[in-house]
Design an enzyme around this catalytic site. Structure first.
Site, PDB file in Angstrom:
ATOM      1  N   ASP A  68       0.813  -1.215   0.000  1.00  0.00           N
ATOM      2  CA  ASP A  68       0.000   0.000   0.000  1.00  0.00           C
ATOM      3  C   ASP A  68       0.847   1.265   0.000  1.00  0.00           C
ATOM      4  O   ASP A  68       2.074   1.210   0.164  1.00  0.00           O
ATOM      5  CB  ASP A  68      -0.975  -0.006   1.192  1.00  0.00           C
ATOM      6  CG  ASP A  68      -0.293  -0.383   2.514  1.00  0.00           C
ATOM      7  OD1 ASP A  68       0.947  -0.424   2.567  1.00  0.00           O
ATOM      8  OD2 ASP A  68      -1.021  -0.628   3.487  1.00  0.00           O
ATOM      9  N   ASP A 136      -7.833  -2.017  14.218  1.00  0.00           N
ATOM     10  CA  ASP A 136      -9.233  -2.271  13.839  1.00  0.00           C
ATOM     11  C   ASP A 136      -9.369  -3.520  12.961  1.00  0.00           C
ATOM     12  O   ASP A 136     -10.422  -3.759  12.372  1.00  0.00           O
ATOM     13  CB  ASP A 136      -9.826  -1.045  13.121  1.00  0.00           C
ATOM     14  CG  ASP A 136      -9.094  -0.688  11.827  1.00  0.00           C
ATOM     15  OD1 ASP A 136      -8.119  -1.392  11.462  1.00  0.00           O
ATOM     16  OD2 ASP A 136      -9.498   0.297  11.165  1.00  0.00           O
ATOM     17  N   HIS A 138      -7.583  -4.195  10.222  1.00  0.00           N
ATOM     18  CA  HIS A 138      -7.273  -4.045   8.793  1.00  0.00           C
ATOM     19  C   HIS A 138      -5.960  -4.739   8.447  1.00  0.00           C
ATOM     20  O   HIS A 138      -5.065  -4.871   9.283  1.00  0.00           O
ATOM     21  CB  HIS A 138      -7.291  -2.578   8.344  1.00  0.00           C
ATOM     22  CG  HIS A 138      -6.133  -1.723   8.767  1.00  0.00           C
ATOM     23  ND1 HIS A 138      -6.274  -0.603   9.540  1.00  0.00           N
ATOM     24  CD2 HIS A 138      -4.808  -1.809   8.481  1.00  0.00           C
ATOM     25  CE1 HIS A 138      -5.096  -0.036   9.714  1.00  0.00           C
ATOM     26  NE2 HIS A 138      -4.178  -0.749   9.088  1.00  0.00           N
ATOM     27  N   GLU A 143      -9.770  -1.503   5.173  1.00  0.00           N
ATOM     28  CA  GLU A 143     -10.447  -1.165   6.428  1.00  0.00           C
ATOM     29  C   GLU A 143     -11.722  -1.998   6.599  1.00  0.00           C
ATOM     30  O   GLU A 143     -12.209  -2.603   5.624  1.00  0.00           O
ATOM     31  CB  GLU A 143     -10.804   0.328   6.424  1.00  0.00           C
ATOM     32  CG  GLU A 143      -9.592   1.260   6.373  1.00  0.00           C
ATOM     33  CD  GLU A 143      -8.912   1.429   7.744  1.00  0.00           C
ATOM     34  OE1 GLU A 143      -9.001   0.522   8.592  1.00  0.00           O
ATOM     35  OE2 GLU A 143      -8.271   2.480   7.948  1.00  0.00           O
TER      36      GLU A 143
END
Ligand code: GLP
Length: 242
Positions: A68, A136, A138, A143
Site C-alpha cells: 500500500d 481495527d 485491517h 479497512e
C-alpha cells in the site's frame, strides 16, 4: 490454517518470522516477495539485511510488491511507504529499483494507477506475503467493510487508523493522509504463504478477531481463516485474548 508462534520479545518474534522468510529465500526458485510497512516488520527486515550482509543472500533477481501507499504523498516524502521501504530494507540489499513495486500514491489518476498495479501483480504469484495488522483488524489498508473480493483500490482511512498512524506525522492527525492505495483482500489471498507479525496489547482484539472471531468484513484480517498457510508471530500481549 494458522500456525501460531508466541514469543516474549519483539526481537524473538522477528527472528522466528525470519525463519519462514529464510526458507522462502533459500527455495528452488528466485522468490517474489510481498512486503509490508509499519513498525511490525522492521525487525524482520533487519534480519534480512543481516542475512544479506553475513551470508551473501542476494536480492538482485528478487521481485517485490508492497501492499500500500498513502494517497497524496510524493515518493520522496519522509513518511511515504516508498521511502519507508528504502530506508528499512531496499537501500541495504542488492535489489535493483526496477524489481521493486510500491503502489503509486501521487499520480494524476489514482484509480488507473491501482488498475495498472493489480495488472502487474497478476503476472506473478507471491511466494510469501508479509503482513501487519491494524488495531481495527485491517490488513494492508483494507479497512472494516472492505469486500473480501477486493483487488488493488483506493480506501478511505478510518479515524482510528489515522490516529494510530499520527505518531509518524508529528502526532498530528491532520497531517495523516485520508486515503490510501492498497492491494485488495483477494490480491493478498493469492500469496502462497503469509507471515503475520503483531506485538503489543493494542493488537490483541484484532488478533482475536482474525483467528477466533467470525469471518466477517468487520474484521478484514478474518479472511485469513480461509488461507492454507498463515504463519502468525506474536508476543504475549498481542496473544493475550486468544
Ligand atoms: C498501517 C499499514 C498496515 C500495517 C498497520 C499496522 O496501517 N498500512 O500494513 O499492518 O499500519 O502498523 P504497525 O505495524 O506499525 O502497528
Amino acid at each position: 490454517m494458522f500456525n501460531i508462534t508466541i514469543k516474549d520479545t519483539y526481537d524473538e518474534v522477528s527472528a522466528e518470522a525470519f525463519k519462514i522468510m529464510k526458507e522462502v529465500l533459500s527455495g528452488d526458485h528466485t522468490p517474489v516477495l510481498g512486503l509490508a510497512t509499519g513498525s511490525s516488520p522492521v525487525g524482520l527486515y533487519k534480519e534480512m539485511i543481516r542475512d544479506h550482509e553475513e551470508n551473501g543472500t542476494s536480492y538482485k533477481d528478487i521481485i517485490t510488491f508492497n501492499l500500500d501507499e498513502y494517497i497524496g504523498l510524493p515518493r520522496d516524502h519522509r513518511e511515504s511507504y516508498w521511502t519507508f521501504m528504502h530506508v528499512n530494507l531496499f537501500n541495504h540489499v542488492d535489489i535493483p529499483d526496477e524489481n521493486v513495486h510500491v503502489p503509486l500514491g501521487c499520480g494524476e489518476d489514482p484509480e488507473a494507477d491501482c488498475a495498472a498495479y493489480e495488472a502487474e501483480l497478476a503476472k506473478y504469484t507471491a511466494d510469501v506475503q508479509v503482513l501487519g495488522i491494524g488495531s481495527d483488524g485491517h490488513i494492508a489498508f483494507n479497512e472494516p467493510g472492505c469486500p473480501f473480493d477486493s483487488v488493488t483500490h483506493i480506501m478511505d482511512l478510518t479515524e482510528q487508523t489515522r490516529r494510530d498512524n499520527a505518531r509518524f506525522f508529528d502526532n498530528d492527525i491532520n497531517q495523516v493522509p485520508t486515503k490510501a492505495a492498497t492491494m485488495g483482500l483477494a490480491s493478498i489471498m493469492r500469496a502462497k504463504k503469509i507471515i503475520m507479525i503483531a506485538t503489543g496489547e493494542n493488537k490483541a482484539d484484532a488478533i482475536y478477531g482474525m483467528i477466533k472471531g467470525p469471518k466477517t468484513v468487520d474484521c478484514p484480517a478474518s479472511i485469513l481463516q480461509d488461507h492454507p498457510e498463515v504463519y502468525v508471530f506474536l508476543d504475549k500481549a498481542a496473544a493475550s485474548k486468544l
